[in-house]
Write a protein that holds these residues in place. Structure first.
Motif, short mmCIF file in Angstrom:
data_model
loop_
_atom_site.label_atom_id
_atom_site.label_comp_id
_atom_site.label_asym_id
_atom_site.label_seq_id
_atom_site.Cartn_x
_atom_site.Cartn_y
_atom_site.Cartn_z
N TRP A 260 0.78 -1.12 -0.09
CA TRP A 260 0.12 0.27 -0.29
C TRP A 260 0.98 1.06 -0.42
N SER A 261 1.01 2.55 -0.71
CA SER A 261 1.72 3.18 -1.04
C SER A 261 0.81 5.02 -1.28
N MET A 262 1.50 5.90 -0.76
CA MET A 262 0.67 7.08 -1.06
C MET A 262 0.51 7.46 -1.80
N LYS A 263 0.11 6.83 -2.95
CA LYS A 263 -0.32 7.01 -4.00
C LYS A 263 -1.89 6.44 -4.27
N HIS A 264 -1.88 5.14 -3.06
CA HIS A 264 -2.49 4.41 -3.88
C HIS A 264 -3.96 4.94 -2.34
N ALA A 265 -3.21 5.34 -1.31
CA ALA A 265 -3.77 6.37 -0.16
C ALA A 265 -4.98 7.17 -0.05
N TRP A 266 -4.05 8.03 -1.18
CA TRP A 266 -5.26 9.40 -1.46
C TRP A 266 -5.74 8.49 -2.82
N ILE A 267 -5.48 7.66 -3.89
CA ILE A 267 -6.78 7.53 -4.43
C ILE A 267 -7.94 6.44 -3.60
N LEU A 268 -7.60 5.79 -3.50
CA LEU A 268 -8.56 5.09 -2.20
C LEU A 268 -9.27 5.99 -1.99
N GLY A 269 -8.74 7.16 -0.57
CA GLY A 269 -9.58 8.06 -0.38
C GLY A 269 -10.44 8.85 -1.06
N LEU A 270 -10.08 9.06 -2.50
CA LEU A 270 -10.98 10.34 -3.23
C LEU A 270 -12.20 8.91 -3.24
N TRP A 271 -11.83 7.45 -3.47
CA TRP A 271 -13.01 6.65 -4.46
C TRP A 271 -13.85 6.46 -2.76
N LEU B 48 -19.97 8.78 0.56
CA LEU B 48 -21.02 9.64 1.19
C LEU B 48 -22.27 9.91 0.04
N ILE B 49 -22.50 9.51 -0.89
CA ILE B 49 -24.29 9.44 -1.64
C ILE B 49 -24.29 8.32 -1.23
N PRO B 50 -25.28 7.73 -0.83
CA PRO B 50 -25.79 6.59 -0.35
C PRO B 50 -26.41 5.82 -1.20
N GLY B 51 -25.85 4.77 -0.66
CA GLY B 51 -25.79 3.68 -1.42
C GLY B 51 -24.87 2.97 -2.12
N THR B 52 -23.91 3.76 -1.83
CA THR B 52 -22.95 3.18 -2.64
C THR B 52 -22.22 2.41 -1.62
N SER B 53 -21.81 2.33 -0.81
CA SER B 53 -21.34 1.31 -0.13
C SER B 53 -20.06 2.00 0.28
N ARG B 54 -19.34 2.63 1.43
CA ARG B 54 -18.45 2.63 1.54
C ARG B 54 -16.95 1.89 1.41
N SER B 55 -17.53 0.52 1.57
CA SER B 55 -16.35 -0.39 2.47
C SER B 55 -16.36 -1.22 0.83
N GLY B 56 -17.51 -1.24 -0.35
CA GLY B 56 -17.67 -1.57 -1.55
C GLY B 56 -17.04 -0.99 -2.27
N ILE B 57 -17.22 0.32 -2.51
CA ILE B 57 -16.29 1.49 -3.16
C ILE B 57 -14.98 1.29 -3.10
N THR B 58 -14.07 1.87 -1.62
CA THR B 58 -13.12 1.20 -1.13
C THR B 58 -12.04 0.04 -1.43
N ILE B 59 -12.84 -1.37 -1.96
CA ILE B 59 -12.82 -2.61 -2.08
C ILE B 59 -12.99 -2.37 -3.89
N SER C 282 -6.70 -8.51 0.50
CA SER C 282 -5.70 -7.09 1.10
C SER C 282 -6.86 -6.16 0.59
N ALA C 283 -7.78 -6.03 -0.81
CA ALA C 283 -8.29 -4.79 -0.08
C ALA C 283 -8.85 -4.90 0.53
N ALA C 284 -10.21 -5.38 1.34
CA ALA C 284 -10.80 -5.50 1.86
C ALA C 284 -10.10 -5.24 3.17
N LYS C 285 -8.98 -6.14 3.99
CA LYS C 285 -8.40 -5.42 4.67
C LYS C 285 -7.84 -3.71 4.99
N ILE C 286 -8.12 -3.10 4.14
CA ILE C 286 -7.15 -2.11 2.95
C ILE C 286 -8.91 -1.35 3.76
N SER C 287 -9.57 -1.87 3.21
CA SER C 287 -10.89 -0.81 3.27
C SER C 287 -11.71 -0.70 4.81
#
Length: 276
Positions: A145-156, A161-172, A184-189
């Motif tokens: 997990w890198s700084m670049k991917h931390a920013w990208i996953l933060g944007l995801w 915050l749009i209802p129905g999207t799913s925080r875990s779903g979108i970050t995974i 690993s995707a699930a753990k990071i999420s």
């Protein structure tokens, strides 16, 4: 609030918070589709605290490492695994805080609370998760997990915050597209959920706690305990199942629910009342 409704809300939150099917969407839909009393922000905060405790318990070794790394990070150094993890979690939380403030200040957060919006986000992001699950995984692990991917996953995560999207779903989804393998995707999420839930609870807690009475505090405590238990069970099962099962079952559920909600919304013109 009736005990049955408290338990139902806690179980729904506990199960859906870490599964990629949107906990906020389900909590918004419950009073809208059943006619039950809206649970209000006190219970929303309580069940989120319960699920926060569950993820901390499940990933305690990682949480402990990040906590021990905070003092070093505070001195401007991120040269240990713990301080680096703490930095990545902080960075990945920044976009959701900024976007959350924007939605709150503009009033868009209330405008998005509708059956139609939840239906579309359930359907669209369910399909996107399916595509990511089929094409994204290239075997990366949490150690990469890198700084670049931390920013990208933060944007995801901010999109959640749009209802129905799913925080875990979108970050995974974002992690899979970035090449991380399923577990690993699930753990990071899940780890990303910790500062996000804390920030959300702080944002909402001031006025709610100041006006809460003994009955509301009791209801919140009951909801938090049962949300913790159901979340811990759901999280444990999901992480084990991901060793041999893809995200397809969750995608199927999202698509079916999304189609039903769109049918319901456009047939009945349904909308969700604002939170009490």
């Amino acid at each position: 609030m009736p005990l049955f409704q408290l338990l139902l809300l806690a179980i729904i939150q506990g199960i859906t918070e870490f599964l990629p099917i949107s906990s906020s969407g389900h909590l918004i839909l419950l009073p809208g589709l059943t006619g039950m009393q809206d649970q209000g922000q006190m219970i929303d905060i309580a069940v989120h605290v319960g699920t926060l405790c569950a993820v901390i318990v499940y990933f305690w070794s990682d949480v402990k490492e990040a906590l021990l790394g905070l003092p070093r990070l505070a001195r401007g150094k991120a040269d240990t695994p713990g301080s680096r993890l703490a930095l990545l979690l902080i960075v990945s939380t920044i976009p959701v805080i900024i976007f959350g403030l924007f939605l709150a200040l503009t009033g868009l957060d209330d405008m998005l609370r509708s059956v139609a919006v939840i239906g579309w986000t359930m359907l669209i992001f369910g399909v996107v998760l399916y595509i990511a699950d089929r094409r994204g995984d290239t075997g990366k692990t949490t150690a990469e997990w890198s700084m670049k991917h931390a920013w990208i996953l933060g944007l995801w995560q901010a999109v959640a915050l749009i209802p129905g999207t799913s925080r875990s779903g979108i970050t995974i989804t974002g992690a899979l597209f970035a090449g991380y393998e399923r577990q690993s995707a699930a753990k990071i999420s899940m780890l990303m959920s910790i500062p996000t839930i804390i920030a959300s609870a702080i944002f909402l807690a001031g006025e709610v706690i100041a006006t809460a009475d003994a009955a509301a505090a009791r209801d919140g405590a009951i909801a938090a305990v049962f949300a913790f238990l159901s979340a811990l069970i759901a999280l444990t099962l999901m992480m084990r199942l991901l060793k041999s099962v893809s995200f397809t079952p969750y995608v199927i559920y999202r698509v079916i629910l999304g189609l039903f909600l769109l049918w319901y919304a456009y047939i009945y013109g349904a909308s969700i009342p604002e939170t009490a």
